[in-house]
Design an enzyme around this catalytic site. Structure first.
Site, short mmCIF file in Angstrom:
data_model
loop_
_atom_site.label_atom_id
_atom_site.label_comp_id
_atom_site.label_asym_id
_atom_site.label_seq_id
_atom_site.Cartn_x
_atom_site.Cartn_y
_atom_site.Cartn_z
N ASP A 20 75.60 0.62 -94.90
CA ASP A 20 74.13 0.62 -94.90
C ASP A 20 73.60 1.09 -96.25
O ASP A 20 74.24 1.88 -96.94
CB ASP A 20 73.63 1.54 -93.78
CG ASP A 20 72.17 1.30 -93.45
OD1 ASP A 20 71.63 0.24 -93.83
OD2 ASP A 20 71.57 2.18 -92.81
N GLY A 21 72.42 0.60 -96.61
CA GLY A 21 71.73 1.09 -97.80
C GLY A 21 71.63 0.07 -98.93
O GLY A 21 71.12 0.39 -100.00
N ARG A 75 64.96 -9.64 -89.64
CA ARG A 75 64.62 -9.63 -91.07
C ARG A 75 64.05 -10.98 -91.51
O ARG A 75 64.11 -11.95 -90.75
CB ARG A 75 65.86 -9.28 -91.88
CG ARG A 75 66.37 -7.90 -91.48
CD ARG A 75 67.49 -7.43 -92.35
NE ARG A 75 67.89 -6.09 -91.93
CZ ARG A 75 68.58 -5.24 -92.66
NH1 ARG A 75 68.96 -5.61 -93.87
NH2 ARG A 75 68.90 -4.05 -92.20
N SER A 105 74.09 -7.22 -87.72
CA SER A 105 73.94 -6.84 -86.31
C SER A 105 73.10 -7.87 -85.55
O SER A 105 72.38 -8.67 -86.16
CB SER A 105 73.29 -5.46 -86.20
OG SER A 105 71.89 -5.56 -86.44
N LEU A 120 96.90 -5.32 -93.88
CA LEU A 120 95.59 -4.78 -93.50
C LEU A 120 94.93 -5.71 -92.50
O LEU A 120 94.83 -6.91 -92.74
CB LEU A 120 94.67 -4.63 -94.73
CG LEU A 120 93.26 -4.11 -94.40
CD1 LEU A 120 93.29 -2.65 -93.97
CD2 LEU A 120 92.31 -4.28 -95.59
N HIS A 131 72.66 -6.66 -101.52
CA HIS A 131 73.68 -7.23 -100.63
C HIS A 131 74.84 -7.80 -101.44
O HIS A 131 76.01 -7.69 -101.03
CB HIS A 131 73.07 -8.31 -99.74
CG HIS A 131 72.07 -7.77 -98.75
ND1 HIS A 131 72.31 -6.65 -97.99
CD2 HIS A 131 70.82 -8.18 -98.42
CE1 HIS A 131 71.26 -6.40 -97.22
NE2 HIS A 131 70.33 -7.31 -97.47
N ARG A 136 72.71 7.43 -87.21
CA ARG A 136 72.75 6.73 -85.92
C ARG A 136 73.81 5.65 -86.01
O ARG A 136 74.27 5.32 -87.11
CB ARG A 136 71.38 6.13 -85.59
CG ARG A 136 70.83 5.21 -86.67
CD ARG A 136 69.47 4.62 -86.31
NE ARG A 136 68.90 3.91 -87.45
CZ ARG A 136 68.06 4.44 -88.31
NH1 ARG A 136 67.66 5.69 -88.17
NH2 ARG A 136 67.60 3.74 -89.33
C1 IPE Z 1 73.21 -1.47 -89.23
O1 IPE Z 1 72.31 -1.24 -90.26
C2 IPE Z 1 73.77 -2.84 -89.33
C3 IPE Z 1 74.64 -3.10 -90.46
C4 IPE Z 1 75.03 -2.23 -91.35
C5 IPE Z 1 75.11 -4.46 -90.56
P1 IPE Z 1 70.73 -1.47 -90.07
O2 IPE Z 1 70.12 -1.13 -91.38
O3 IPE Z 1 70.47 -2.79 -89.51
O4 IPE Z 1 70.40 -0.38 -88.97
P2 IPE Z 1 69.03 0.35 -88.62
O5 IPE Z 1 67.99 -0.72 -88.46
O6 IPE Z 1 68.71 1.26 -89.76
O7 IPE Z 1 69.31 1.11 -87.36
C1 IPE Z 2 73.03 -2.89 -94.87
O1 IPE Z 2 72.05 -2.60 -95.78
C2 IPE Z 2 73.39 -4.35 -94.81
C3 IPE Z 2 72.89 -5.03 -93.60
C4 IPE Z 2 72.28 -4.48 -92.60
C5 IPE Z 2 73.09 -6.45 -93.57
P1 IPE Z 2 70.51 -2.71 -95.40
O2 IPE Z 2 70.03 -4.07 -95.74
O3 IPE Z 2 70.26 -2.28 -94.00
O4 IPE Z 2 69.90 -1.66 -96.42
P2 IPE Z 2 68.70 -0.66 -96.16
O5 IPE Z 2 69.05 0.15 -94.95
O6 IPE Z 2 67.48 -1.49 -95.94
O7 IPE Z 2 68.64 0.16 -97.40
MG MG Z 3 69.81 -0.48 -93.18
#
Ligand code: IPE
Ligand code: IPE
Ligand code: MG
Length: 245
Positions: free
Chosen positions: A27-28, A78, A72, A138, A44, A199
């Site tokens: 995430d992030g 999105r 997810s 792996l 990404h 979470r």
């Molecule tokens: C969880 O991250 C899904 C993935 C990392 C693919 P999200 O960014 O979608 O989760 P929320 O919305 O913060 O819970």
């Molecule tokens: C995780 O990064 C990748 C996916 C959920 C596909 P995010 O796209 O959720 O990045 P943030 O949480 O918005 O920073």
């Molecule tokens: Mg996210």
């Protein structure tokens, strides 16, 4: 009392605590790009580069199962541009990494509902699963259009069919596990989430019932094999009791 086989973990089996199966909520990416004034897709793309590095590092760190959350069931909320961009990144990753996976002994598999995915992407996923099926160094599992609740709903349907067919009378935990997308995979020992969110966002809820969790503020595009190494070292200090005294 003997420990049931299903509860034997790397440490109880080998006497040395190590995470054999690591699962990561990557995430992030979006925040990483936004902080720099760049479009989210740049984050990404950078995230996909990190995946390559972590996949390469895992076998050197004693990890031979890596499960990563790429998309997810909720991520369809999105923008169309972001969703299509992500799907393009997945397809390119599979195409470009096929040779590396062969050379490095990586078996690639996918969990989640493939139905709504683009047919070309599904074909690539099917092909790489077949091409890498003999690799053992792996086990890389990528969760795409994955949600733990949706997976449990699908599994319940499969279980009901087996009960109706008379194969199962009273379902056990193992019977349900065998109906999940992860049938045959060991449970994660360690679940890591990057970006500071604490979470699990619908990731492997059944399989991670006894996993250890690590939440790190590092955004996924900044997460290096050194970060993973430090987390694995901490994992080695943990006392996993599985309910025993
Ligand atoms: C969880 O991250 C899904 C993935 C990392 C693919 P999200 O960014 O979608 O989760 P929320 O919305 O913060 O819970
Ligand atoms: C995780 O990064 C990748 C996916 C959920 C596909 P995010 O796209 O959720 O990045 P943030 O949480 O918005 O920073
Ligand atoms: Mg996210």
């Amino acid at each position: 009392m003997a420990v049931p086989a299903s509860e034997l973990t790397a440490e109880t089996a080998a006497g040395a605590p190590r995470a054999r199966h690591v699962a990561i909520i990557m995430d992030g990416n979006g925040r990483w790009a936004t902080e720099r004034g760049w479009p989210r897709l740049v984050g990404h793309r950078k995230g996909a580069e990190r995946v390559k590095q972590i996949v390469h590092a895992c076998p050197h760190m004693g990890v031979n199962w890596l499960t990563i959350y790429a998309f997810s069931t909720e991520n369809w909320k999105r923008s169309t541009a972001e969703v299509l961009g992500l799907m393009g990144i997945f397809a390119r990753y599979i195409k470009r990494e096929a040779d590396v996976m062969a050379a490095e002994g990586v078996r690639m598999r996918f969990i989640g509902d493939r139905g709504p995915l683009d047919r070309k992407l599904r074909n690539l996923m099917d092909t790489i699963e077949v091409q890498t099926a003999g690799n053992t160094r792996l086990n890389l599992t990528v969760a795409i259009n994955y949600g733990g609740r949706a997976e449990l709903a699908r599994a319940t349907g499969r279980l009901a069919a087996r009960i109706a067919a008379g194969e199962i009378q009273t379902p056990t935990e193992a019977d349900l596990a065998a109906c999940l997308d992860t049938a045959g995979h060991p449970d994660p020992d360690l679940v890591i989430r990057t970006s500071g969110e604490t979470r699990i966002s619908n990731f492997l809820p059944f399989q991670s019932a006894y996993a250890e969790y690590e939440f790190t503020p590092t955004l996924w595009p900044d997460f290096t094999p050194d970060h993973l190494g430090a987390i694995l070292d901490r994992f080695g200090m943990r006392d996993r009791r599985f309910g025993a005294a």
